[in-house]
Design an enzyme around this catalytic site. Sequence first.
Site, PDB file in Angstrom:
ATOM      1  N   HIS A  99      -6.985  -6.093   1.110  1.00 19.01           N
ATOM      2  CA  HIS A  99      -7.480  -6.227  -0.263  1.00 19.01           C
ATOM      3  C   HIS A  99      -7.683  -7.721  -0.504  1.00 19.01           C
ATOM      4  O   HIS A  99      -6.914  -8.540   0.014  1.00 19.01           O
ATOM      5  CB  HIS A  99      -6.457  -5.779  -1.309  1.00 19.01           C
ATOM      6  CG  HIS A  99      -6.006  -4.354  -1.228  1.00 19.01           C
ATOM      7  ND1 HIS A  99      -4.997  -3.942  -0.402  1.00 19.01           N
ATOM      8  CD2 HIS A  99      -6.392  -3.251  -1.913  1.00 19.01           C
ATOM      9  CE1 HIS A  99      -4.790  -2.647  -0.564  1.00 19.01           C
ATOM     10  NE2 HIS A  99      -5.623  -2.193  -1.472  1.00 19.01           N
TER      11      HIS A  99
ATOM     12  N   ASP B 197      -4.518  -9.485  -1.324  1.00 18.58           N
ATOM     13  CA  ASP B 197      -3.466  -9.571  -0.294  1.00 18.58           C
ATOM     14  C   ASP B 197      -3.579 -10.898   0.437  1.00 18.58           C
ATOM     15  O   ASP B 197      -2.582 -11.505   0.782  1.00 18.58           O
ATOM     16  CB  ASP B 197      -3.630  -8.532   0.841  1.00 18.58           C
ATOM     17  CG  ASP B 197      -3.717  -7.114   0.378  1.00 18.58           C
ATOM     18  OD1 ASP B 197      -3.159  -6.804  -0.676  1.00 18.58           O
ATOM     19  OD2 ASP B 197      -4.359  -6.313   1.090  1.00 18.58           O
TER      20      ASP B 197
ATOM     21  N   HIS C 270      -1.389  11.074   1.199  1.00 22.53           N
ATOM     22  CA  HIS C 270      -2.145  11.489   0.010  1.00 22.53           C
ATOM     23  C   HIS C 270      -2.508  12.974   0.115  1.00 22.53           C
ATOM     24  O   HIS C 270      -2.511  13.691  -0.881  1.00 22.53           O
ATOM     25  CB  HIS C 270      -3.407  10.647  -0.142  1.00 22.53           C
ATOM     26  CG  HIS C 270      -3.130   9.181  -0.326  1.00 22.53           C
ATOM     27  ND1 HIS C 270      -4.128   8.251  -0.482  1.00 22.53           N
ATOM     28  CD2 HIS C 270      -1.965   8.499  -0.387  1.00 22.53           C
ATOM     29  CE1 HIS C 270      -3.587   7.045  -0.623  1.00 22.53           C
ATOM     30  NE2 HIS C 270      -2.278   7.167  -0.560  1.00 22.53           N
TER      31      HIS C 270
ATOM     32  N   ASP D 158       4.556   6.384   2.517  1.00 16.30           N
ATOM     33  CA  ASP D 158       3.774   5.567   3.458  1.00 16.30           C
ATOM     34  C   ASP D 158       4.552   5.184   4.713  1.00 16.30           C
ATOM     35  O   ASP D 158       4.613   4.013   5.096  1.00 16.30           O
ATOM     36  CB  ASP D 158       3.275   4.281   2.768  1.00 16.30           C
ATOM     37  CG  ASP D 158       2.120   4.541   1.816  1.00 16.30           C
ATOM     38  OD1 ASP D 158       1.508   5.616   1.890  1.00 16.30           O
ATOM     39  OD2 ASP D 158       1.837   3.654   0.983  1.00 16.30           O
TER      40      ASP D 158
ATOM     41  N   ASP E  55      -1.910   2.503   7.221  1.00 15.27           N
ATOM     42  CA  ASP E  55      -1.547   2.214   5.830  1.00 15.27           C
ATOM     43  C   ASP E  55      -0.093   2.680   5.667  1.00 15.27           C
ATOM     44  O   ASP E  55       0.195   3.693   5.043  1.00 15.27           O
ATOM     45  CB  ASP E  55      -2.483   2.944   4.872  1.00 15.27           C
ATOM     46  CG  ASP E  55      -2.358   2.412   3.455  1.00 15.27           C
ATOM     47  OD1 ASP E  55      -1.414   1.629   3.207  1.00 15.27           O
ATOM     48  OD2 ASP E  55      -3.190   2.775   2.598  1.00 15.27           O
TER      49      ASP E  55
HETATM   50  C1  XLS Z   1      -2.605   3.425  -1.948  1.00 15.61           C
HETATM   51  C2  XLS Z   1      -3.764   3.373  -1.060  1.00 15.61           C
HETATM   52  C3  XLS Z   1      -4.282   1.974  -0.810  1.00 15.61           C
HETATM   53  C4  XLS Z   1      -5.658   2.034  -0.216  1.00 15.61           C
HETATM   54  C5  XLS Z   1      -6.409   0.744  -0.285  1.00 15.61           C
HETATM   55  O1  XLS Z   1      -1.924   4.422  -2.078  1.00 15.61           O
HETATM   56  O2  XLS Z   1      -3.456   4.015   0.131  1.00 15.61           O
HETATM   57  O3  XLS Z   1      -3.411   1.249  -0.009  1.00 15.61           O
HETATM   58  O4  XLS Z   1      -5.645   2.468   1.091  1.00 15.61           O
HETATM   59  O5  XLS Z   1      -6.567   0.302  -1.578  1.00 15.61           O
HETATM   60 NI    NI Z   2      -0.401   5.819   0.524  1.00 12.70          NI
HETATM   61 NI    NI Z   3      -4.603   4.052   1.856  1.00 15.10          NI
END
Ligand code: XLS
Ligand code: NI
Ligand code: NI
Length: 437
Positions: free
Chosen positions: A101, A104, A271, A309, A339
């Site tokens: 990002h 970041d 997700h 994550d 990620d």
């Molecule tokens: C957050 C997302 C984020 C995206 C990029 O939950 O996974 O990290 O991958 O903005």
């Molecule tokens: Ni995530």
């Molecule tokens: Ni992501």
Amino acid sequence: MSSAFPEISRIPYEGPQSKNPLAFKHYQATELVEGRTMKDWLRFSVVYWHTFRNRLSDPFGAGTAIRPWDDGTESVVNAQNRARVAFEFIEKLGAPYYAFHDRDVAPEGATLRESNKNLDAVVKVLKAEQKRTGIKLLWGTACLFAHPRYAHGAATSCNADVFAYAGAQVKKALEVTHELGGEGYVFWGGREGYATLWNTNMKRELDHLARFLHLAVDYKKQIGFKGQFYIEPKPKEPTKHQYDSDAAACLNFLREYDLIDHLKLNLETNHATLAGHTMQHELEVAAAAGALGSIDANTGDAMLGWDTDQFPTDIYLTTQCMLSIMKAGGLTTGGVNFDAKVRRESFEPVDLFYAHIGGMDAFARGLKIAAAIRQDGRLEKFVKQRYSSYDSGIGAKIEAGTVGFKDLETYILKKGEAAPNTSGRQEMLENLINEFI
Ligand code: XLS
Ligand code: NI
Ligand code: NI
């Protein structure tokens, strides 16, 4: 510059018998699987946000991460130094890609102008490091969720100035991604959702989100950026309901607003499970629509209801992922992007290596197992056979669209009863998969 990981050299491949925790047991970049190198199938990518910016704090306590190269300031010099450390890490790991990002890599300034200047100063280092190492940018993105101005969202904020700010920020992020030769750009809807419908005009917010994406598509063309755009589904967190909730919802949104030709999906395992789906389900939904773009490879915890994550280590999961990805012909512009973050208890720099080595090996194993299942052919044959009533006769006519309800009625009246069903053999197939794992 002195080394940030002096005790660690390039992670070697030592094969399945190795007991060295700093070696790959399965990932060998040059190994051929179905005529393609592992490197090419997997296109591994390291994320900047979790790996180099996450302090490992949680709602109950401060960060635990030991990162000796960070001087604790938000200075540009520190950010530049960190960028060099990031490339030392990625190079030693042997991953071909990274993702970030805007916020970041470089600190947000007091104004957009200052933020852009900070970003340029770090991008200079990123560019030099890319050139030095050959590591490439898988995708760039903009952080449209951390700053308090985005409290109500960015493109879906009720505040038009915030929409404008977000547009300006994405404009710059696209330029930077383009300059770095990025192969893609991701839109994850940070706070594009709502906490309560009592204060929300959903239709207007969705229209605004679509407008925003169209503006991005326009600008992409203007600057000649050829990278792939992706939208990343997630059902909740930070908002109660995110508009880009799952693959099917994203596809519906893209079709409704005439964006389907411009964006593919970047699917993230945790997700998918937050949405009540398996990752395999999401991959199949995307692939069926020709929209399978890239994956954010991680995993959740079945006992926890949030986005933990974690690094993927479950071979069953990676096998499922690779079966779907291989069936779809592989990831073309996308990659296997970690990620994922180390646990708060894994606070030493070397833990970053263990985590990524484990994820890469888990995917390499998934790839080899999936290839073996495909080579064996029994699974594919079973599924093909299961639908064989559509290969000829009435089924073929249904698929060809040459029969209507009247024809179906005539057919059944003549036949009397449908042909008997055959067993779905779920348990037998589960056993078959386990032969390979
Ligand atoms: C957050 C997302 C984020 C995206 C990029 O939950 O996974 O990290 O991958 O903005
Ligand atoms: Ni995530
Ligand atoms: Ni992501």
